[in-house]
Scaffold this motif. Structure first.
Motif, PDB file in Angstrom:
ATOM      1  N   SER A 226      -7.278   7.488   1.274  1.00  0.00           N
ATOM      2  CA  SER A 226      -7.422   6.794  -0.002  1.00  0.00           C
ATOM      3  C   SER A 226      -6.224   7.155  -0.870  1.00  0.00           C
ATOM      4  CB  SER A 226      -8.716   7.199  -0.704  1.00  0.00           C
ATOM      5  OG  SER A 226      -8.748   6.609  -1.991  1.00  0.00           O
ATOM      6  N   CYS A 227      -5.506   6.137  -1.311  1.00  0.00           N
ATOM      7  CA  CYS A 227      -4.269   6.372  -2.066  1.00  0.00           C
ATOM      8  C   CYS A 227      -4.440   6.167  -3.569  1.00  0.00           C
ATOM      9  CB  CYS A 227      -3.166   5.445  -1.528  1.00  0.00           C
ATOM     10  SG  CYS A 227      -2.795   5.751   0.208  1.00  0.00           S
TER      11      CYS A 227
ATOM     12  N   LYS B 178      -3.062   8.751  -6.420  1.00  0.00           N
ATOM     13  CA  LYS B 178      -2.335   9.866  -5.815  1.00  0.00           C
ATOM     14  C   LYS B 178      -0.840   9.587  -5.813  1.00  0.00           C
ATOM     15  CE  LYS B 178      -6.096  11.045  -2.653  1.00  0.00           C
ATOM     16  NZ  LYS B 178      -6.525  10.966  -1.240  1.00  0.00           N
TER      17      LYS B 178
ATOM     18  N   SER C 284       0.808  -1.223   0.000  1.00  0.00           N
ATOM     19  CA  SER C 284       0.000   0.000   0.000  1.00  0.00           C
ATOM     20  C   SER C 284       0.840   1.271   0.000  1.00  0.00           C
ATOM     21  CB  SER C 284      -0.970   0.010   1.194  1.00  0.00           C
ATOM     22  OG  SER C 284      -0.266   0.016   2.414  1.00  0.00           O
TER      23      SER C 284
ATOM     24  N   LEU D  28      -5.949   1.101  -0.460  1.00  0.00           N
ATOM     25  CA  LEU D  28      -5.932   0.881  -1.911  1.00  0.00           C
ATOM     26  C   LEU D  28      -6.901  -0.238  -2.254  1.00  0.00           C
ATOM     27  CD1 LEU D  28      -2.135   0.998  -2.878  1.00  0.00           C
ATOM     28  CD2 LEU D  28      -3.934   2.434  -3.824  1.00  0.00           C
TER      29      LEU D  28
ATOM     30  N   LEU E 140      -3.436   3.492   5.012  1.00  0.00           N
ATOM     31  CA  LEU E 140      -3.258   3.775   3.589  1.00  0.00           C
ATOM     32  C   LEU E 140      -4.081   2.758   2.813  1.00  0.00           C
ATOM     33  CD1 LEU E 140       0.555   4.609   3.361  1.00  0.00           C
ATOM     34  CD2 LEU E 140      -1.375   6.068   4.017  1.00  0.00           C
TER      35      LEU E 140
ATOM     36  N   VAL F  70       3.014   9.930  -4.175  1.00  0.00           N
ATOM     37  CA  VAL F  70       3.562   9.808  -2.825  1.00  0.00           C
ATOM     38  C   VAL F  70       3.519  11.164  -2.125  1.00  0.00           C
ATOM     39  CG1 VAL F  70       5.683   9.341  -1.525  1.00  0.00           C
ATOM     40  CG2 VAL F  70       4.989   7.795  -3.368  1.00  0.00           C
TER      41      VAL F  70
ATOM     42  N   VAL G 282       5.725   6.173   1.414  1.00  0.00           N
ATOM     43  CA  VAL G 282       5.026   7.354   1.922  1.00  0.00           C
ATOM     44  C   VAL G 282       5.641   7.777   3.253  1.00  0.00           C
ATOM     45  CG1 VAL G 282       2.819   8.221   2.824  1.00  0.00           C
ATOM     46  CG2 VAL G 282       2.873   6.882   0.699  1.00  0.00           C
TER      47      VAL G 282
ATOM     48  N   ILE H  17      -0.003  12.117  -0.997  1.00  0.00           N
ATOM     49  CA  ILE H  17      -0.417  11.347   0.182  1.00  0.00           C
ATOM     50  C   ILE H  17       0.274  11.890   1.429  1.00  0.00           C
ATOM     51  CG2 ILE H  17      -0.415   9.056   1.263  1.00  0.00           C
ATOM     52  CD1 ILE H  17      -0.461   7.933  -1.688  1.00  0.00           C
TER      53      ILE H  17
END
Length: 182
Positions: free
Chosen positions: A164-165, A168, A22, A114, A112, A170, A27, A173
């Motif tokens: 919600s990634c 997006k 994820s 996905l 995180l 890095v 991140v 996020i």
């Protein structure tokens, strides 16, 4: 507001949780850089402390041993009260009361999130380095991730924040997390 000033004002322990793949480590590093805080990957810490890779720990010592050590090191890190951006393993919140421990020690637990399709795409090329999925055939991966994610979602959803990634970067996020810090 300057993020480094904000980070210095708060006693920050920021914890990233989510399914493997994820983006917790990537991140986490970007967020730590943005906030001028140290970054710690729990799996890397376990490997360093035990002197062997996660796949070797699973293979030689078993998952129960790994989960006990994971809990021990997580508790040690959180009780230290050191400022840190911590990325956990995908299963960390699901064992040994770790979710309760996390939520008790910091208001900054971020899930995180996905989709199964995105996770499958990310993990397809990494299977051999992931002990939980290394045994799967390529056609079994999406079903496994979907089932596993369904089982883990109750733990992940307890996080203070869900990010919600999907689609997006890095940096996007990391900026979203920084804006939500308590």
């Amino acid at each position: 507001m300057n993020c480094s000033i904000f980070a210095k004002k708060a006693a920050l322990q920021i914890v990233l949780i989510g399914y493997m793949g994820s983006g917790k480590s990537v991140v986490g590093k970007a967020l730590a850089d943005r906030l001028e805080l140290p970054f710690l990957d729990l799996d890397d810490h376990i490997e360093e402390e035990l002197g062997m890779s996660i796949p070797d720990i699973f293979r030689k010592k078993g998952e129960i041993f790994f989960r006990k050590k994971e809990h021990e090191y997580l508790k040690e890190i959180l009780l230290s009260k050191d400022k840190v951006v911590l990325s956990t393993g995908g299963g960390t919140p699901c064992y040994s009361g770790n979710t309760d421990l996390l939520l008790d020690k910091t208001p900054n637990v971020f899930y995180l999130q996905l989709s199964v399709a995105s996770l499958t795409a990310r993990l397809a090329d990494e299977k051999d380095h992931r002990p939980m999925i290394s045994h799967l055939k390529p056609e079994e991966l999406q079903e496994y991730i979907g089932k596993h994610l369904f089982e883990r979602r109750p733990y992940y959803s307890r996080a203070n924040h869900t990010i919600s990634c999907e689609g997006k970067s890095v940096d996007e996020i990391a900026a979203e997390i920084a804006a939500k810090l308590v």
